[in-house]
Motif scaffolding. Structure first.
Motif, mmCIF file in Angstrom:
data_model
loop_
_atom_site.group_PDB
_atom_site.id
_atom_site.type_symbol
_atom_site.label_atom_id
_atom_site.label_comp_id
_atom_site.label_asym_id
_atom_site.label_seq_id
_atom_site.Cartn_x
_atom_site.Cartn_y
_atom_site.Cartn_z
ATOM 1 N N ARG A 52 2.916 -2.178 -32.431
ATOM 2 C CA ARG A 52 1.546 -2.650 -32.218
ATOM 3 C C ARG A 52 0.824 -2.832 -33.558
ATOM 4 N NH1 ARG A 52 -1.297 -2.459 -27.538
ATOM 5 N NH2 ARG A 52 0.196 -0.936 -26.693
ATOM 6 N N ILE A 102 3.257 -6.396 -30.231
ATOM 7 C CA ILE A 102 1.933 -6.849 -29.803
ATOM 8 C C ILE A 102 1.026 -7.000 -31.021
ATOM 9 C CG2 ILE A 102 -0.103 -6.320 -28.425
ATOM 10 C CD1 ILE A 102 1.668 -4.589 -26.627
ATOM 11 N N THR A 117 7.210 0.109 -28.554
ATOM 12 C CA THR A 117 6.109 -0.844 -28.711
ATOM 13 C C THR A 117 5.701 -0.871 -30.171
ATOM 14 O OG1 THR A 117 5.266 -0.461 -26.477
ATOM 15 C CG2 THR A 117 3.755 -1.447 -28.049
ATOM 16 N N THR A 177 8.790 -4.415 -27.258
ATOM 17 C CA THR A 177 7.609 -5.282 -27.271
ATOM 18 C C THR A 177 6.909 -5.212 -28.620
ATOM 19 O OG1 THR A 177 7.267 -4.822 -24.914
ATOM 20 C CG2 THR A 177 5.423 -5.794 -26.117
ATOM 21 N N ALA A 233 11.648 -13.337 -29.626
ATOM 22 C CA ALA A 233 12.035 -12.284 -28.698
ATOM 23 C C ALA A 233 13.275 -12.708 -27.928
ATOM 24 C CB ALA A 233 10.904 -11.969 -27.731
ATOM 25 N N ALA A 277 12.869 -8.998 -23.906
ATOM 26 C CA ALA A 277 11.902 -8.467 -24.873
ATOM 27 C C ALA A 277 10.651 -9.340 -24.861
ATOM 28 C CB ALA A 277 12.517 -8.432 -26.258
ATOM 29 N N GLN A 278 9.599 -8.872 -25.546
ATOM 30 C CA GLN A 278 8.347 -9.640 -25.572
ATOM 31 C C GLN A 278 7.709 -9.658 -26.949
ATOM 32 O OE1 GLN A 278 5.925 -8.013 -22.194
ATOM 33 N NE2 GLN A 278 5.882 -10.162 -21.585
ATOM 34 N N ILE A 292 3.940 -10.721 -28.151
ATOM 35 C CA ILE A 292 2.653 -10.970 -27.497
ATOM 36 C C ILE A 292 1.547 -11.107 -28.541
ATOM 37 C CG2 ILE A 292 0.933 -10.045 -25.900
ATOM 38 C CD1 ILE A 292 3.202 -8.490 -24.538
ATOM 39 N N ASP A 347 0.722 -14.645 -19.685
ATOM 40 C CA ASP A 347 1.480 -13.493 -19.202
ATOM 41 C C ASP A 347 1.870 -13.679 -17.738
ATOM 42 O OD1 ASP A 347 -0.863 -12.970 -17.775
ATOM 43 O OD2 ASP A 347 -1.474 -11.317 -19.076
#
Length: 389
Positions: A252, A277, A250, A275, A296, A300-301, A303, A354
């Motif tokens: 972030r 974020i 992640t 991910t 992505a 995968a993401q 956000i 989401d």
């Protein structure tokens, strides 16, 4: 002691300290030549004035126990034409205040924190410790290694460059610039109120900052008004700015922090797995990339939520996010300066809510009242939620 009683060489001073445990500090000032590695255990190496040390045959210092290096108010020039490791920090060793200038012939290491080390770079205040590194780098082998209140300027000259793997680190109140030195992270890293700039400087390489598939899972956190910049990776035909390639990672960004990936040819932020974020004041900025500014791949993401910001020039179709699969490019909040184009990449640049709110496709609009800080979103499924601007 007086000058008459002072040791004439660093080697003799280190040997005397090793023979007498009552000696806790070695004071150094002047011009010296060092021809072999020196080990200090629980001893402070204090450069009490401007000093130049010529390092031959890979000479340098192995700092063990609670050893420290300090040069408050002084400039220490370490000239190592044969490269090598200038400072190795074992155990709980530290480098503290002072200005250190490292000069290498081809590729040396200013400091190295080996596996298992709790070593640290730790200035007394922001910028109190500064390093200038030419034709060399630094290396950490633990995400626990601390770089605090430090300013590091690194560069390779001419056609020199290096690629190396880092096992993470913690930047706190620090400013680091690296030129012609792409970064591969095998473990998470963190930035707290720090800046970190990676400039390709003409290097023909594929990625400026990579978290590869075989990296350790975990969270990379960029927080507290930090800024990560990865730029000018544009020479290689597959060049990209940032690549995340592990499903357990992640990435972030929050609390006023910015990630800027620009002039990186095939995309700024590429989430191949895992991910990314941006939340609670986190910003992504991308421009002058021929592919989408951020995207992505399937599974995968990318956000955006809270009062985040997706900032582009909003002039061309690639000034956008992108996802290869539904639910890959998710927007649950934030301000978005993008080029909304539902035809670009067959609609893959259109974000959705989401999964809990039905992966519903979103539209870009401008608020008539710019003073609003939040809205109530009413998706078809999943119930209302607060959308922060």
């Amino acid at each position: 002691s007086s000058d008459a009683q002072a040791f004439k060489t660093i080697e003799k001073a280190v040997a005397a300290a090793a023979a007498n445990s009552a000696v806790t500090t070695i004071h150094v000032q002047g011009d010296f030549t060092l021809s072999s590695r020196q080990t200090l255990t629980n001893v402070t190496l204090n450069f009490s004035g401007d000093t130049t040390v010529k390092l031959k045959n890979g000479a340098g210092f192995d700092l063990k126990g609670t050893s420290k290096v300090n040069a408050a108010g002084a400039t220490v020039t370490l000239d190592a034409p044969n490269d090598g490791y200038t400072f190795r920090l074992y155990d709980s060793a530290e480098i503290n205040d002072g200005h250190f200038v490292f000069k290498y012939g081809n590729n040396g290491f200013a400091f190295h924190m080996p596996a298992g080390s709790n070593g640290a770079l730790k200035g007394s205040s922001r910028g109190a410790l500064s390093m200038d590194i030419t034709n060399g780098m630094f290396m950490n082998n633990s995400q626990a290694n601390l770089i605090e209140n430090a300013k590091i300027d690194q560069r390779y000259t001419g056609d020199k460059w290096q690629l190396y793997e880092w096992n993470g680190f913690k930047f706190v109140n620090s400013d680091v610039t690296a030129t012609r030195l792409p970064f591969y992270f095998k473990s998470p890293f963190s930035m707290d109120n720090s800046t970190f700039t990676i400039d390709a400087g003409g290097v023909r390489w594929q990625t400026g900052l990579a978290i590869p598939e075989d990296s350790a899972p975990g969270e990379t956190l960029i927080t507290n008004n930090s800024k990560l910049t990865v730029k000018n990776f544009s020479v290689h035909w597959r060049a990209k700015g940032i690549t995340i390639g592990n499903a357990g990672v992640t990435f972030r960004v929050n609390n006023g922090s910015v990630v800027d990936a620009s002039s990186d040819r095939n995309g700024g932020l590429n989430v191949n797995s895992g991910t990314a974020i941006f939340e609670d004041g986190g910003t992504f900025h991308g421009q002058d990339n021929s592919g989408a500014q951020a995207g992505a791949q399937a599974g995968a993401q990318l956000i955006f939520k809270g009062d985040s910001l997706f900032d582009t020039l909003a002039g061309e179709e690639q000034d956008n996010g992108l996802a290869d699969s539904t639910g890959g490019y998710v927007v649950m909040g934030g301000t978005h300066r993008v080029k909304y184009d539902d035809a670009y990449q067959s609609g893959k640049a259109i974000p959705t809510t989401d999964a809990a709110h039905g992966n519903e496709k979103l539209m870009l609009f401008t608020l008539a009242d710019a003073s609003k800080t939040e809205l109530t979103a009413k998706p078809k499924t999943g119930g209302d939620y607060t959308y922060k601007v």
